[in-house]
Design an enzyme around this catalytic site. Structure first.
Site, PDB file in Angstrom:
ATOM      1  N   ARG A  19      -9.516 -19.917 -38.742  1.00  0.00           N
ATOM      2  CA  ARG A  19      -9.738 -20.630 -39.996  1.00  0.00           C
ATOM      3  C   ARG A  19     -10.646 -19.834 -40.926  1.00  0.00           C
ATOM      4  NH1 ARG A  19     -10.728 -25.252 -36.484  1.00  0.00           N
ATOM      5  NH2 ARG A  19     -12.951 -25.158 -36.989  1.00  0.00           N
ATOM      6  N   HIS A  31      -8.833 -21.566 -32.491  1.00  0.00           N
ATOM      7  CA  HIS A  31      -8.588 -22.245 -33.765  1.00  0.00           C
ATOM      8  C   HIS A  31      -9.705 -21.937 -34.769  1.00  0.00           C
ATOM      9  CE1 HIS A  31      -5.181 -25.163 -33.142  1.00  0.00           C
ATOM     10  NE2 HIS A  31      -5.368 -24.735 -31.910  1.00  0.00           N
TER      11      HIS A  31
END
Length: 197
Positions: free
Chosen positions: A59, A55
């Protein structure tokens, strides 16, 4: 009463909900984007640490990060502002932090024995604060959660309690939301859209 700037994204595991939420947040690239992570520490859990790292690498580096395993409302208030975008990922882990503490010393959660316990009161207080923060926010908020109640009734009282509590939490957030999206195999399906007055 729906909140005009609240988008709620639901889906099963690997349904594409986080990626879709991140894609929506990138439309606010000219503004401040804050990612609020609800996961706790990953000491000893290498698989979960790998998930978090995945994750993180996905980003944009200019996004701000806040970690809020319990006091999610305070993080929203801190990050909120006109033209800001807040992405909360996810309610599933946030609830688990209360319901499944690492040990008794970490018991912020709903008691396994009684919802009238101090832990249950703490969760109820945090949930009320979360709803207030969401309805008071001036920026765009995107909230991610799992839909886990589509299968058979699970074995084990704690698992059943978790499924029930998450279902109730999801319903409360969906009620506040202007937009609710269900992710299925990476495809977003509009569940609720409230036109602006």
């Amino acid at each position: 009463m729906p909140t005009a700037n609240l988008t709620f994204i639901l889906g099963g595991a690997r349904s594409g909900k986080s990626a879709h939420a991140e894609q929506l947040a990138t439309t606010h690239a000219a503004h401040t984007v804050t990612y609020i992570a609800t996961a706790r520490g990953t000491a000893g859990d290498h698989e979960f640490a790998t998930r978090i790292a995945h994750h993180q690498t996905r980003r944009p580096t200019h996004w701000h990060l806040l970690e809020a395993p319990w006091d999610l409302a305070a993080a929203i208030v801190q990050a909120d502002g006109h033209g800001h975008c807040i992405l909360i990922d996810c309610l599933t882990l946030w609830l688990a932090n209360f319901l499944c503490p690492f040990d008794e010393a970490d018991a912020h959660g709903i008691s396994k024995d009684s919802k009238d316990s101090e832990g249950g009161k703490h969760y109820a207080t945090q949930l009320a604060a979360l709803e207030t923060a969401l309805t008071s926010a001036t920026g765009q908020i995107i909230v991610v959660s799992n839909e886990i109640g589509l299968g058979v009734v699970p074995l084990g009282s704690l698992t059943r309690q978790y499924v029930d509590e998450l279902g109730r939490l999801n319903q409360r957030i969906a009620t506040l939301s202007t937009r609710v999206t269900l992710m299925v195999a990476g495809v977003p399906l509009a569940v609720k859209t409230v036109a602006h007055a």
